[in-house]
Design an enzyme around this catalytic site. Structure first.
Site, PDB file in Angstrom:
ATOM      1  N   HIS A 330       0.890  -1.309  -0.076  1.00 22.63           N
ATOM      2  CA  HIS A 330       0.211  -0.003  -0.149  1.00 22.63           C
ATOM      3  C   HIS A 330       0.694   1.316  -0.099  1.00 22.63           C
ATOM      4  O   HIS A 330       0.238   2.327  -0.055  1.00 22.63           O
ATOM      5  CB  HIS A 330      -0.921   0.042   1.098  1.00 22.63           C
ATOM      6  CG  HIS A 330      -2.050  -0.965   1.204  1.00 22.63           C
ATOM      7  ND1 HIS A 330      -3.411  -0.439   0.628  1.00 22.63           N
ATOM      8  CD2 HIS A 330      -2.271  -2.296   1.425  1.00 22.63           C
ATOM      9  CE1 HIS A 330      -4.145  -1.567   0.759  1.00 22.63           C
ATOM     10  NE2 HIS A 330      -3.378  -2.721   1.330  1.00 22.63           N
ATOM     11  N   LYS A 508      -8.960  13.721   4.540  1.00 25.53           N
ATOM     12  CA  LYS A 508      -8.092  12.560   4.523  1.00 25.53           C
ATOM     13  C   LYS A 508      -7.125  12.536   5.598  1.00 25.53           C
ATOM     14  O   LYS A 508      -6.995  13.627   6.251  1.00 25.53           O
ATOM     15  CB  LYS A 508      -7.360  12.471   3.106  1.00 25.53           C
ATOM     16  CG  LYS A 508      -6.650  13.821   2.959  1.00 25.53           C
ATOM     17  CD  LYS A 508      -5.766  13.984   1.585  1.00 25.53           C
ATOM     18  CE  LYS A 508      -6.655  13.874   0.355  1.00 25.53           C
ATOM     19  NZ  LYS A 508      -6.877  12.551  -0.293  1.00 25.53           N
ATOM     20  N   ARG A 509      -6.319  11.641   5.953  1.00 22.66           N
ATOM     21  CA  ARG A 509      -5.610  11.757   7.144  1.00 22.66           C
ATOM     22  C   ARG A 509      -4.465  12.918   6.909  1.00 22.66           C
ATOM     23  O   ARG A 509      -4.301  13.112   5.714  1.00 22.66           O
ATOM     24  CB  ARG A 509      -4.701  10.319   7.378  1.00 22.66           C
ATOM     25  CG  ARG A 509      -5.482   9.422   7.828  1.00 22.66           C
ATOM     26  CD  ARG A 509      -5.891   9.787   9.473  1.00 22.66           C
ATOM     27  NE  ARG A 509      -4.797   9.875  10.330  1.00 22.66           N
ATOM     28  CZ  ARG A 509      -4.506   8.868  11.263  1.00 22.66           C
ATOM     29  NH1 ARG A 509      -5.057   7.759  11.460  1.00 22.66           N
ATOM     30  NH2 ARG A 509      -3.380   8.999  12.094  1.00 22.66           N
ATOM     31  N   LYS A 514       0.611  14.294   1.749  1.00 25.00           N
ATOM     32  CA  LYS A 514      -0.686  14.663   0.941  1.00 25.00           C
ATOM     33  C   LYS A 514      -0.893  16.322   0.826  1.00 25.00           C
ATOM     34  O   LYS A 514      -1.839  16.742   0.258  1.00 25.00           O
ATOM     35  CB  LYS A 514      -1.930  14.261   2.166  1.00 25.00           C
ATOM     36  CG  LYS A 514      -2.275  12.576   2.175  1.00 25.00           C
ATOM     37  CD  LYS A 514      -3.153  12.194   3.265  1.00 25.00           C
ATOM     38  CE  LYS A 514      -3.155  10.690   3.155  1.00 25.00           C
ATOM     39  NZ  LYS A 514      -3.884  10.097   1.965  1.00 25.00           N
ATOM     40  N   THR A 616      -8.628   6.419  -2.177  1.00 23.31           N
ATOM     41  CA  THR A 616     -10.010   6.064  -2.274  1.00 23.31           C
ATOM     42  C   THR A 616     -10.951   7.150  -2.188  1.00 23.31           C
ATOM     43  O   THR A 616     -12.098   7.246  -2.661  1.00 23.31           O
ATOM     44  CB  THR A 616     -10.433   4.732  -1.629  1.00 23.31           C
ATOM     45  OG1 THR A 616     -10.133   5.139   0.196  1.00 23.31           O
ATOM     46  CG2 THR A 616      -9.673   3.673  -1.784  1.00 23.31           C
ATOM     47  N   LYS A 620     -14.589   8.353  -3.960  1.00 22.13           N
ATOM     48  CA  LYS A 620     -16.070   8.711  -3.370  1.00 22.13           C
ATOM     49  C   LYS A 620     -16.267  10.113  -3.732  1.00 22.13           C
ATOM     50  O   LYS A 620     -17.665  10.241  -4.149  1.00 22.13           O
ATOM     51  CB  LYS A 620     -15.897   8.821  -1.810  1.00 22.13           C
ATOM     52  CG  LYS A 620     -15.394   7.438  -0.980  1.00 22.13           C
ATOM     53  CD  LYS A 620     -14.890   7.965   0.427  1.00 22.13           C
ATOM     54  CE  LYS A 620     -13.967   6.762   0.963  1.00 22.13           C
ATOM     55  NZ  LYS A 620     -13.335   6.991   2.108  1.00 22.13           N
TER      56      LYS A 620
HETATM   57  C1  LIG Z   1     -11.926   7.019   2.510  1.00 15.57           C
HETATM   58  C2  LIG Z   1     -11.689   7.439   3.544  1.00 15.57           C
HETATM   59  C3  LIG Z   1     -10.056   7.755   4.009  1.00 15.57           C
HETATM   60  C4  LIG Z   1      -9.203   7.434   2.568  1.00 15.57           C
HETATM   61  O1  LIG Z   1      -9.064   9.008   2.082  1.00 15.57           O
HETATM   62  P1  LIG Z   1      -8.029   9.050   1.005  1.00 15.57           P
HETATM   63  O2  LIG Z   1      -8.323  10.675   0.577  1.00 15.57           O
HETATM   64  O3  LIG Z   1      -8.125   8.097   0.101  1.00 15.57           O
HETATM   65  O4  LIG Z   1      -6.649   9.164   1.830  1.00 15.57           O
HETATM   66  C5  LIG Z   1      -9.611   8.054   4.915  1.00 15.57           C
HETATM   67  N1  LIG Z   1     -10.488   8.124   6.213  1.00 15.57           N
HETATM   68  C6  LIG Z   1     -11.996   8.096   6.000  1.00 15.57           C
HETATM   69  C7  LIG Z   1     -12.874   8.380   7.045  1.00 15.57           C
HETATM   70  C8  LIG Z   1     -12.467   7.533   4.883  1.00 15.57           C
HETATM   71  O5  LIG Z   1     -13.474   7.412   4.931  1.00 15.57           O
END
Ligand SMILES: *Cc1c(COP(=O)(O)O)cnc(C)c1O
Length: 768
Positions: A330, A508-509, A514, A616, A620
């Protein structure tokens, strides 16, 4: 298929009577939540048991994280009980919204854990026999609040409302042994419902308990008694999820957790397998194991150990392992690739260590270049190398990421085993991430193309001819979603964002790669530009952030403080706040994400190229009809391939360019040559913001001074970012803009986790 509401209401009532000694009149939200859930569990038992007792080949998804979020709405949706439950509750003066206070099951950090959760749901929906195996952490990912702009962490008591979706299976308990400790592993099973197809797969989460009942007297007196201490420590193993995302922390408790998970799972699986009278050498005909990153890779030497205990020779056991294990990588970040100190591991797990050494010897005996190929070197165990050496297949999670694995990170291994390496681009479940979180848009789509897309997301392509006529309804629904989010944010964060503003979102985190920092600096650039007139006619925009920082990650926490200070500056400015708002929401989690992605206009996916394996979150947003403002990184590349680059907004250095730039890069020069950038960066040190902890100064240093300054090329990409962003924001609100949103929605088919799990089943698990 759908259950009628009268029957549903009756079965809920029976649970209220039996489990809570109350009826509809006296039940509160909490009793109702448990009773509704248990009523569903009762109804689903037969199908669930069928899966659990099936003898067909199954894949077991080993993962230290499952970021499940709330189960109740998703389960009711999949079992087609949503309407029945709604009616039953409304009749007694309650509503499904009462369950909005149910805690998320946040047994994961971010993308990797949420991926595991999406895959379980999609596999059940596709009728693929996939079961999850993980840890039932007592406390999940911490709850985040801000105090004076700084992040604070609190324990996450996710079981506060009970856990009606799990069943404790005491009869399947096994013993897990460490050199200094023996613990009992007790499984809790959670059903995973396919979407209206009668399939129920299983998620088995292990909890640690003392082998014997805890003896307080013995413990108090201590008596030099080891078992008392052992019992005390047993529960600790599953106490809490490690809150580090994409960083390796070499703590022994973490290794205990990892071994606990895989040893319990493998013992459990082997026991069941042997009970069916099958031969261990044929294990691959009944099972395969997907290792979600390196966290569960210690399963490999553990299976070797268990097979040898059963009388198998090493070479034959190795042969079994090389058929049953597959490994998903990953990340390419060095700080996230797991390495364990050989001495520490051999102290804790001597027999497991021997098997790792045996693998190293086997590798050496192949006569390969030991500089290129090793598992143990300088007393460090490289878990990814162990996984690649043994596993049948190794996969990356997006095309660009798999290519980087092949040509860079694992180049040597790829040259040795070219056929092992495959790509499976990540995906998300369209049930949770469109049907459930955005039911009005889902209904609009149904109106034009029917419901086939619910389980075959490529069908969304058929919407394209209808885009022009859909625009008004799509706009209206997005507007409603934005109003709801604005109200939620006003209530929970105390910040007002006008719903007619463009919603520009980065959730995101928090991680330097990022580049939330890039976003933050652009906001300051616009802010000062509006004040001094160099930025004209700024399109009204709300910048929305959500992110948790690992508690020990200093720079990440400093960036949160920085953005919170920017938010205050902007929102309190009488002039600028007319066209700009900034909010950093607290405690970003799955349930918050559901509310945010359906209300976004712009999706910020701005990692330095090469760093985000897939992402991911980007998917979304796309599925909910959003324009991506992003770099050519991770799945953004494939999003552009599917939706057309012209329908998104791409900027910044590419992977190839990043490598070249790094040769000569000096961020200080960039800042000196760009007064607007300099002004934004200098707010870190010129007293614009209050910061008693002195975090911003250190953030400045990491950008400008010190060793390897601005590792992630924030200053380099700054100009191309603000130009792209300003252009995109100016197009907000036009038909052209919303057409782009819908072009993205129509092209999201590839990013269904249904497609991902089907790829795994075909090319890796060889099932179905
Ligand atoms: C989908 C999701 C992530 C992943 O987000 P990225 O933008 O792909 O890093 C992280 N935290 C939560 C709560 C999510 O639903």
């Amino acid at each position: 298929m759908a259950i009628d509401s009268k029957k549903f209401s009756e079965s809920v009532e029976r649970v209220l009577h039996a489990d809570f000694g109350c009826d509809y009149e006296s039940a509160g939200a909490r009793e109702l939540y448990n009773a509704v859930s248990k009523a569903v569990m009762v109804q689903a038992f037969d199908a669930w048991n069928e899966g659990r007792n099936s003898q067909k080949k199954r894949c077991c998804y080993f993962s230290a994280e499952f970021l499940m979020g709330r189960s109740i709405y998703a389960n009711l949706l999949n079992l087609d009980c949503l309407e029945a439950a709604k009616k039953a509750l409304e009749k007694v003066g309650h509503s499904l919204n009462d369950f909005e206070e149910v805690e998320d099951a946040a047994l994961g950090n971010g993308g990797l854990g949420r991926l595991a959760a999406c895959y379980l749901e999609s596999a059940a929906t596709m009728g693929i026999p996939l079961d999850g195996y993980g840890i039932r952490y007592r406390y999940g990912l911490f709850r985040q609040t801000f105090v004076d702009g700084y992040q604070h962490e609190e324990g996450d008591d996710w079981l506060k409302w009970g856990d009606p979706w799990s069943v404790k299976c005491e009869r399947d308990a096994v013993i897990v042994e460490f050199a200094d400790q023996k613990v009992k592993a007790v499984p809790y099973d959670m059903p995973v419902f396919g979407y209206r197809n009668g399939v129920v797969n299983n998620l088995r989460l292990w909890s640690s308990e003392p082998v014997q009942e805890f003896d307080f007297n013995a413990f108090n007196e201590m008596k030099g008694d080891r078992t008392a201490l052992e019992n005390f420590n047993a529960t600790k193993i599953c106490d809490v999820l490690y809150p580090n995302d994409n960083t390796m922390v070499g703590k022994i408790l973490r290794l205990r957790q990892q071994y606990f998970l895989v040893s319990a799972s493998l013992q459990d699986i082997l026991r069941k397998y042997k009970a069916q009278g099958k031969k261990l050498k044929d294990l691959d005909k009944s099972y395969c194991f997907q290792l979600n990153d390196t966290h569960p890779v210690i399963a490999i030497p553990e299976l070797l150990r268990l097979l040898k205990k059963e009388g198998m020779e090493f070479e034959e056991a190795f042969g079994v392992c090389s058929k049953v294990f597959n490994f998903t990588n990953h990340t390419i970040m060095a700080e996230a690739l797991e390495k364990w100190d050989a001495l520490a591991l051999s102290d804790l797990l001597p027999e497991v260590y021997e098997e790792i050494v045996a693998c190293q010897h086997r590798l050496e005996s192949e006569g390969l270049d030991t500089d290129k190929y090793y598992i143990i070197r300088d007393n460090v165990i490289h878990m990814a190398n162990l996984a690649i050496y043994v596993a049948a297949k190794v996969n990356g999670v997006a095309e660009i990421h798999t290519n980087i694995l092949k040509t860079d990170v694992f180049k040597n291994w790829y040259e040795l085993y070219p056929k092992k390496f495959v790509n499976v681009t990540n995906g998300i479940t369209p049930r949770r991430w469109l049907l459930l979180n955005n039911p009005e848009t889902a209904a609009l789509i149904d109106k034009y193309i029917g419901e086939a897309w619910h389980t075959d997301l490529k069908e969304l392509r058929n919407l394209r001819p209808h885009i022009p006529e859909m625009l008004p309804d799509f706009k209206r629904i997005k507007g409603e979603n934005k109003k709801k989010l604005a109200a939620y944010i006003a209530e929970h964060e105390g910040v007002n964002i006008p719903p007619e503003f463009c919603f520009d979102v980065q959730v995101k985190r928090l991680h330097e790669y990022k580049r939330q920092m890039l976003n933050a600096l652009s906001i300051l650039y616009f802010y000062f530009g509006i004040k001094d007139g160099t930025v004209k006619d700024f399109p009204p925009t709300a910048f929305i952030f959500g992110a948790k920082a690992a508690p020990g990650y200093y720079n990440a926490k400093a960036i949160i403080k920085f953005i919170n200070e920017i938010a205050r500056l902007v929102n309190e400015d009488g002039e600028v706040s007319k066209v700009m708002r900034v909010v950093f929401v607290q405690n970003y989690n799955v349930s918050y994400a559901e509310k945010i992605v359906c209300a976004a206009d712009v999706s910020e996916q701005i990692s330095m190229a090469g760093m985000e394996a897939s992402g991911t979150g980007n998917m979304k947003f796309m599925l909910n009809g959003t324009v991506t403002l992003g770099t050519l990184d991770g799945a953004n590349v494939e999003i552009c391939e599917e939706a057309g680059r012209e329908n998104n907004c791409i900027f910044g250095a590419t992977v190839e360019e990043v490598a070249a730039i790094k040769q000569f890069y000096c961020p200080r020069e960039f800042v000196e040559q760009d007064p607007a950038l300099k002004r934004a960066v200098n707010t870190l040190i010129d007293g614009t913001f209050s910061d008693d902890a002195g975090m911003l100064q250190k953030l400045y240093d990491s950008l400008i001074n010190g060793h390897d300054p601005d590792r992630y090329l924030v200053c380099f990409d700054f100009r191309s970012y603000v130009e792209a962003k300003e252009g995109l924001l100016h197009s907000y609100g036009t038909d052209e803009f919303y057409t782009k949103c819908l072009e993205n929605l129509c092209a999201a088919g590839k990013f269904s986790a249904d497609r991902s799990v089907t790829d795994y089943a075909r090319h890796i698990w060889k099932i179905k």
